[in-house]
Design an enzyme around this catalytic site. Structure first.
Site, short mmCIF file in Angstrom:
data_model
loop_
_atom_site.label_atom_id
_atom_site.label_comp_id
_atom_site.label_asym_id
_atom_site.label_seq_id
_atom_site.Cartn_x
_atom_site.Cartn_y
_atom_site.Cartn_z
N ILE A 284 0.93 -1.00 -0.01
CA ILE A 284 -0.02 -0.01 0.01
C ILE A 284 0.79 1.27 0.00
O ILE A 284 1.66 1.51 0.87
CB ILE A 284 -1.02 0.12 1.25
CG1 ILE A 284 -1.86 -1.19 1.18
CG2 ILE A 284 -1.77 1.18 1.13
CD1 ILE A 284 -2.70 -1.41 2.25
N PRO A 285 1.03 1.68 -1.32
CA PRO A 285 2.31 2.73 -1.36
C PRO A 285 1.98 4.26 -0.66
O PRO A 285 1.87 5.51 -1.52
CB PRO A 285 2.07 2.85 -2.82
CG PRO A 285 0.87 2.68 -3.27
CD PRO A 285 0.26 1.74 -2.24
N CYS A 286 2.16 4.08 0.65
CA CYS A 286 1.72 5.25 1.44
C CYS A 286 3.18 6.34 1.18
O CYS A 286 2.91 7.49 1.36
CB CYS A 286 1.62 5.41 2.86
SG CYS A 286 2.93 4.21 3.64
N HIS A 287 4.24 5.89 0.64
CA HIS A 287 5.27 6.88 0.24
C HIS A 287 5.05 7.60 -0.83
O HIS A 287 5.57 8.82 -0.95
CB HIS A 287 6.64 5.74 -0.10
CG HIS A 287 6.43 5.14 -1.26
ND1 HIS A 287 5.68 3.88 -1.46
CD2 HIS A 287 6.61 5.23 -2.57
CE1 HIS A 287 5.79 3.21 -2.27
NE2 HIS A 287 6.26 4.31 -3.32
#
Length: 159
Positions: A127-130
């Protein structure tokens, strides 16, 4: 619950989950004292269970993969799940602000809550919270080391 620790070009990681999907991805940031892995007492070390997931993460970190085909099963509140779903919609190589996600979820006054939900993401990278940056467009709002976030953003912009 199964788990496996593995080395990557970014850092050492630990993945955990079961037949319902991956529920945890921890990154071991060497100079962060709170980064040691949290392993449940009833968890079973089983690296072969995660062969495909580990392979996909390594491919991503080499720049050979832009999306994941991994069943995710993160544990969180309904609101956190809404935020994480919105984060999954951010395209590879792009970023968006916490404020934009709050707007998308029809909660424009909940920027802080959106940021907190992102910080509680139990499976970063997948889950690409970056890809979520501060309203001021600075790389903030990441539960891990800021340098890791910046490296992931650079990796994606370079491919």
């Amino acid at each position: 619950m199964y788990y496996a620790a593995f080395n990557t070009p970014l850092c050492k990681m630990m993945i955990a989950g079961d037949e319902t999907g991956v529920s945890l991805l921890q990154l071991d940031i060497a100079d962060e004292p709170s980064s040691s892995f949290s392993i449940g007492s009833n968890w079973e070390n089983n690296s072969s269970f995660f062969d495909e997931e580990i392979h996909q993460i390594l491919d991503y970190l080499r720049g050979d993969r832009k999306s994941f085909d991994i069943v995710a099963n993160p544990h969180g509140t309904a609101f956190q799940h809404q935020v994480w779903e919105a984060v999954l919609d951010i395209p590879y190589g792009k970023t968006t602000s916490v404020g934009d996600i709050a707007q998308k979820l029809h909660h424009p006054d909940e920027v802080g809550a959106v940021g907190q939900a992102g910080a509680k993401n139990p499976i970063p990278i997948i889950i690409p919270c970056h890809r979520v940056i501060g309203t001021d467009m600075c790389p903030q709002g990441f539960s891990l080391d800021r340098r890791i976030k910046e490296r992931l953003i650079e990796l994606e912009k370079g491919h």
